[in-house]
Design an enzyme around this catalytic site. Structure first.
Site, PDB file in Angstrom:
ATOM      1  N   CYS A  36      27.587  45.256  23.508  1.00 38.96           N
ATOM      2  CA  CYS A  36      27.932  46.323  22.558  1.00 38.96           C
ATOM      3  C   CYS A  36      28.430  45.761  21.239  1.00 38.96           C
ATOM      4  O   CYS A  36      29.407  45.013  21.189  1.00 38.96           O
ATOM      5  CB  CYS A  36      28.985  47.247  23.171  1.00 38.96           C
ATOM      6  SG  CYS A  36      29.509  48.564  22.055  1.00 38.96           S
TER       7      CYS A  36
ATOM      8  N   GLU B 145      18.845  52.115  17.019  1.00 39.04           N
ATOM      9  CA  GLU B 145      18.594  52.530  18.407  1.00 39.04           C
ATOM     10  C   GLU B 145      17.531  53.623  18.434  1.00 39.04           C
ATOM     11  O   GLU B 145      16.698  53.682  19.329  1.00 39.04           O
ATOM     12  CB  GLU B 145      19.880  53.060  19.054  1.00 39.04           C
ATOM     13  CG  GLU B 145      21.002  52.050  19.129  1.00 39.04           C
ATOM     14  CD  GLU B 145      22.202  52.617  19.855  1.00 39.04           C
ATOM     15  OE1 GLU B 145      23.095  53.170  19.170  1.00 39.04           O
ATOM     16  OE2 GLU B 145      22.254  52.550  21.092  1.00 39.04           O
TER      17      GLU B 145
ATOM     18  N   TRP C 160      28.930  56.650  19.005  1.00 39.12           N
ATOM     19  CA  TRP C 160      27.940  57.281  18.132  1.00 39.12           C
ATOM     20  C   TRP C 160      26.783  56.299  17.991  1.00 39.12           C
ATOM     21  O   TRP C 160      26.889  55.136  18.374  1.00 39.12           O
ATOM     22  CB  TRP C 160      28.532  57.623  16.763  1.00 39.12           C
ATOM     23  CG  TRP C 160      29.271  56.493  16.135  1.00 39.12           C
ATOM     24  CD1 TRP C 160      28.741  55.418  15.485  1.00 39.12           C
ATOM     25  CD2 TRP C 160      30.692  56.303  16.123  1.00 39.12           C
ATOM     26  NE1 TRP C 160      29.736  54.571  15.068  1.00 39.12           N
ATOM     27  CE2 TRP C 160      30.945  55.093  15.439  1.00 39.12           C
ATOM     28  CE3 TRP C 160      31.787  57.056  16.599  1.00 39.12           C
ATOM     29  CZ2 TRP C 160      32.238  54.607  15.239  1.00 39.12           C
ATOM     30  CZ3 TRP C 160      33.066  56.561  16.392  1.00 39.12           C
ATOM     31  CH2 TRP C 160      33.283  55.361  15.720  1.00 39.12           C
TER      32      TRP C 160
ATOM     33  N   ARG D 142      32.292  47.392  19.457  1.00 38.79           N
ATOM     34  CA  ARG D 142      33.544  47.223  20.179  1.00 38.79           C
ATOM     35  C   ARG D 142      34.811  47.214  19.332  1.00 38.79           C
ATOM     36  O   ARG D 142      35.910  47.189  19.876  1.00 38.79           O
ATOM     37  CB  ARG D 142      33.481  45.951  21.040  1.00 38.79           C
ATOM     38  CG  ARG D 142      32.601  46.120  22.242  1.00 38.79           C
ATOM     39  CD  ARG D 142      32.595  44.864  23.094  1.00 38.79           C
ATOM     40  NE  ARG D 142      31.609  43.889  22.634  1.00 38.79           N
ATOM     41  CZ  ARG D 142      31.590  42.620  23.016  1.00 38.79           C
ATOM     42  NH1 ARG D 142      32.518  42.165  23.825  1.00 38.79           N
ATOM     43  NH2 ARG D 142      30.636  41.796  22.581  1.00 38.79           N
TER      44      ARG D 142
HETATM   45  N1  ARG Z   1      20.341  52.724  23.073  1.00 38.96           N
HETATM   46  C1  ARG Z   1      20.618  53.966  23.744  1.00 38.96           C
HETATM   47  C2  ARG Z   1      19.766  55.065  23.114  1.00 38.96           C
HETATM   48  O1  ARG Z   1      19.079  54.817  22.186  1.00 38.96           O
HETATM   49  C3  ARG Z   1      22.081  54.343  23.668  1.00 38.96           C
HETATM   50  C4  ARG Z   1      23.053  53.279  24.139  1.00 38.96           C
HETATM   51  C5  ARG Z   1      24.475  53.513  23.671  1.00 38.96           C
HETATM   52  N2  ARG Z   1      24.558  53.530  22.245  1.00 38.96           N
HETATM   53  C6  ARG Z   1      25.661  53.749  21.549  1.00 38.96           C
HETATM   54  N3  ARG Z   1      25.569  53.751  20.248  1.00 38.96           N
HETATM   55  N4  ARG Z   1      26.826  54.005  22.114  1.00 38.96           N
HETATM   56  O2  ARG Z   1      19.794  56.210  23.498  1.00 38.96           O
END
Ligand code: ARG
Length: 357
Positions: free
Chosen positions: A62, A238, A233, A65
């Site tokens: 992560c 991602e 968030w 953090r």
């Molecule tokens: N990578 C995942 C997604 O695209 C989420 C993982 C957690 N991500 C976060 N920013 N807390 O759905």
């Protein structure tokens, strides 16, 4: 049992030391007695809160953090029926969403313990789009195909769009799984558009606002919380560089590139790279404009650098998984790319666990 005692000991000692508390010895004797009597022990609220935060701080993959200590912990260890669990999931979603000003949160249900049936959440994330096999291809999110089929077998039916939100599914012990459709009024979704390309809107893309991982196991001091959904968030990559771009996911680079008028027949034009960047710009622009929390990967890396400095000042070693910490867009433009991380896993952490279905 020996192992549980030693895991408990390590955790309790850390809890007392980091929080400048006295009385660890007494608490440990109490825990040893409880374990001898019942085969398990019960965290106090304070221990649970610290444990969940510590598990975040220890999450090597992560990049977010820096904020580990601001996690909001909901203690739902009293929930025992499917309806109680489902209600708590709805409360989590409402609290975390907060009209766009997303709050990191975790809801902790009762741990695995002798004589009590396990609580398991079947969803990978509380919000996730269904995936259907149609003809030779896939509609929606290919990542969700198996779970979507399970939901359909339970009697759920989606609208068959690319963005059907899956229902919550919970199973307690040997009871049959219980499901509930997502309450639309609890869901933040962002329609994607681009600050310059007007045609982008017509792609009809969107994504949900809050990623709530609901299939991982939280382990604290040897106690296993198999149902403990948590959220932060999004970082834009991602969504823009993985969920919408990966070939095995929404696979949108060819479409975006061709709308941009790029020559997609030759790799040398870097059409994929150009399309990726514009997709990520659209995600950031849309979330920002709608007031839904999101972080870009440069800022996230800066925040991670601060986290590394904080840990150093506190006299703690940072562990990390380099391959996950580097962002998938322009990784070498962040400091993370240029250093090495020790990928040792500390035992209070979030772990993958076997699918319950
Ligand atoms: N990578 C995942 C997604 O695209 C989420 C993982 C957690 N991500 C976060 N920013 N807390 O759905």
């Amino acid at each position: 049992m020996k192992e549980l005692v030693s895991e408990a000991k390590a955790f309790i000692e850390q809890f007392y030391i980091e929080n400048d508390k006295t009385g660890a010895g007494m608490r440990l004797r109490e825990i040893q007695e409880e374990i001898a009597e019942t085969g398990t022990y019960t965290h106090t609220k304070e221990e649970l809160v610290f444990g969940a935060k510590l598990a975040w701080r220890n999450s090597n993959r992560c990049i977010g953090r820096l904020f580990w200590n601001s996690l909001n912990v909901f203690d739902e260890r009293d929930a025992s029926t499917g309806d109680e669990v489902l209600d708590a999931l709805e409360r989590h979603l409402a609290y975390a969403s907060n009209e766009g000003r997303i709050r990191p949160a975790i809801t902790v249900f009762r741990p695995s313990q002798p004589g009590e049936p396990d609580i398991r959440i079947w969803n990978h994330q509380l919000l996730r789009y269904a995936g259907y096999k149609v003809g030779g291809g896939v509609m929606g999110d290919p990542h969700s195909i198996d779970f979507t089929e399970k939901c359909e077998a339970l009697g759920w039916e989606g609208e068959k769009t690319d963005f059907d939100l899956l229902p919550f599914v919970v199973k307690i012990g040997e009871d049959s799984p219980q499901w509930r459709p997502i309450r639309k009024d609890l869901v933040l979704e962002v329609d994607l558009r681009h600050p310059e390309y007007e045609w982008f809107t017509d792609l009809g893309l969107k994504w949900y606002g809050v990623p709530v991982i609901s299939d991982m196991e939280l382990k604290v001091g040897g106690i296993s919380y198999k149902a403990a959904p948590f959220n932060g968030w999004y970082m834009e990559t991602e969504i823009g560089a993985r969920n919408l771009a990966d070939v095995e996911r929404y696979n949108l680079l060819p479409k975006v590139a061709s709308c941009m008028g790029l020559d997609t027949t030759r790799a040398i034009t870097l059409w994929k790279d150009k399309a990726l960047v514009e997709l990520n710009i659209a995600v950031l622009h849309s979330f920002k404009e709608d007031g839904v929390s999101i972080v870009d990967h440069h800022t996230a890396a800066q925040q991670f650098r601060l986290y590394e400095e904080n840990e150093k000042s506190a006299g703690r070693e940072v562990t990390g998984d380099w391959a996950w910490l580097i962002p998938p867009v322009s990784p070498a433009a962040t400091h993370i790319f240029h250093k090495a991380y020790d990928n040792t896993w500390k035992s209070t952490n979030y772990f993958y666990q076997d699918k319950p279905y």
